[in-house]
Design a protein around this motif. Structure first.
Motif, PDB file in Angstrom:
ATOM      1  N   VAL A 232       0.835  -1.207   0.000  1.00  0.00           N
ATOM      2  CA  VAL A 232       0.000   0.000   0.000  1.00  0.00           C
ATOM      3  C   VAL A 232       0.869   1.255   0.000  1.00  0.00           C
TER       4      VAL A 232
ATOM      5  N   SER B 102       1.977   2.030  -3.398  1.00  0.00           N
ATOM      6  CA  SER B 102       0.946   2.152  -4.425  1.00  0.00           C
ATOM      7  C   SER B 102       0.739   3.612  -4.811  1.00  0.00           C
TER       8      SER B 102
ATOM      9  N   THR C 219      -6.227   2.208  -3.597  1.00  0.00           N
ATOM     10  CA  THR C 219      -5.686   1.272  -2.611  1.00  0.00           C
ATOM     11  C   THR C 219      -5.653   1.923  -1.235  1.00  0.00           C
TER      12      THR C 219
END
Length: 324
Positions: A81, A84, A90
């Protein structure tokens, strides 16, 4: 004021962004959003995360789905995450283990304070120390007495090396001045089974995982890890009543990748904090003694900043090493 000026002012007012019920109909920039839980499916985080995903899907014009990404004590999914794009596709739903990762998993290429944007603490989830119902330990003083008389004899289980419940046990032993043996399992449910088979003496687990066993009379909770007694189970003492200074708070929280647009962050925080009184969350988590927070980014930042150095001290004192 003449008619022309009044019309100009009215037109200007229409262009000012306002938070209204219509916000619920605004489309999120992406059609599908992953809420990553960095632990195996079926864990205690799944329940609140799925309730939140369902509500956000109804209100934000996108489909929010749960994706379990276990590995490295929660570090694998959290790192994913953090790396990302901050485009709203996300999000991270994680436990207080996020405050342990920077010390325990040094091979990870992210820092939660630097690389993640805090959204909110979702809830406090007390943890408890549990023994079997027919255990020779009727209460915490009897366990402490035996541990002091027989150093290294008592064993306790947790959901794995470096888990929040492992460190809860390590801190308990350090502050109580006792020596215990940690036995890691692949999840608290396996450690609970080991209680019933007699393979270990006690276990630390979140209230979501252990409180039902206590209420069914199959097991007994000797103490809770919060600094004071938990309102939902006032009959169970805080461990701190017998081990001064002890506290091992456990909580669930949500983060986004750092760099998300301020308007998007504000929208997420708005929707999440509005869930503080959500009836479904309260109905599902209340019986497990969880305390709904939904108090926004500030308290989460403060909590994480305080707990990272505190758990670092526990890890270094206990000589706990990270894994891959």
């Amino acid at each position: 004021m003449n008619r022309r000026n009044a019309l100009l002012l009215a037109g200007a007012a229409l262009t000012v962004p306002q938070i209204t019920p219509a916000r619920a109909q605004e489309a999120w920039p992406v059609r599908q959003v992953r809420i990553v839980i960095p632990f195996a499916a079926g864990g205690p985080q799944d329940i609140p995360a799925r309730i939140i995903a369902e509500r956000l899907s109804r209100r934000m014009g996108a489909t929010f789905i749960i994706e379990n990404r276990p590995g490295v004590g929660g570090g694998l999914g959290a790192q994913m995450v953090a790396q990302s794009p901050p485009d709203g596709a996300t999000l991270l739903f994680i436990s207080s283990s996020i405050s342990i990762l920077p010390t325990l998993q040094k091979q990870l290429n992210f820092d939660p304070l630097r690389d993640l944007a805090p959204l909110t603490v979702v809830c406090d989830v007390p943890a408890g120390m549990m023994v079997r119902a027919d255990s020779r330990f009727a209460d915490l003083p009897s366990l402490l007495a035996e541990a002091k008389a027989n150093p290294g004899k008592l064993t306790y289980g947790s959901g794995g090396v470096g888990s929040a419940n492992h460190l809860a046990g390590a801190q308990f032993a350090a502050l109580a001045g006792i020596e215990t043996v940690h036995v890691p399992y692949r999840g608290v449910s396996q450690a609970v089974n080991a209680i019933y088979t007699g393979d270990i003496d006690f276990v630390f687990g979140s209230s979501v995982e252990v409180l039902s066993h206590h209420r069914q009379g199959r097991a007994r909770l000797l103490g809770m890890t919060m600094p004071e007694r938990v309102p939902a189970v006032p009959e169970i003492p805080a461990i701190a009543e017998y081990v001064p200074g002890y506290a091992a708070p456990n909580w669930f929280a949500m983060f986004a990748p750092k760099g998300m647009a301020p308007q998007m962050m504000a929208r997420l925080v708005e929707e999440l904090t509005a869930m503080k009184d959500d009836e479904t969350l309260i109905a599902r988590l209340g019986p497990a003694a969880a305390i709904i927070r939904m108090d926004g980014p500030g308290p989460l930042t403060a909590q994480l900043s305080a707990e990272i150095p505190r758990w670092r001290a526990v890890i270094e004192r206990a000589g706990i090493g990270g894994g891959s």
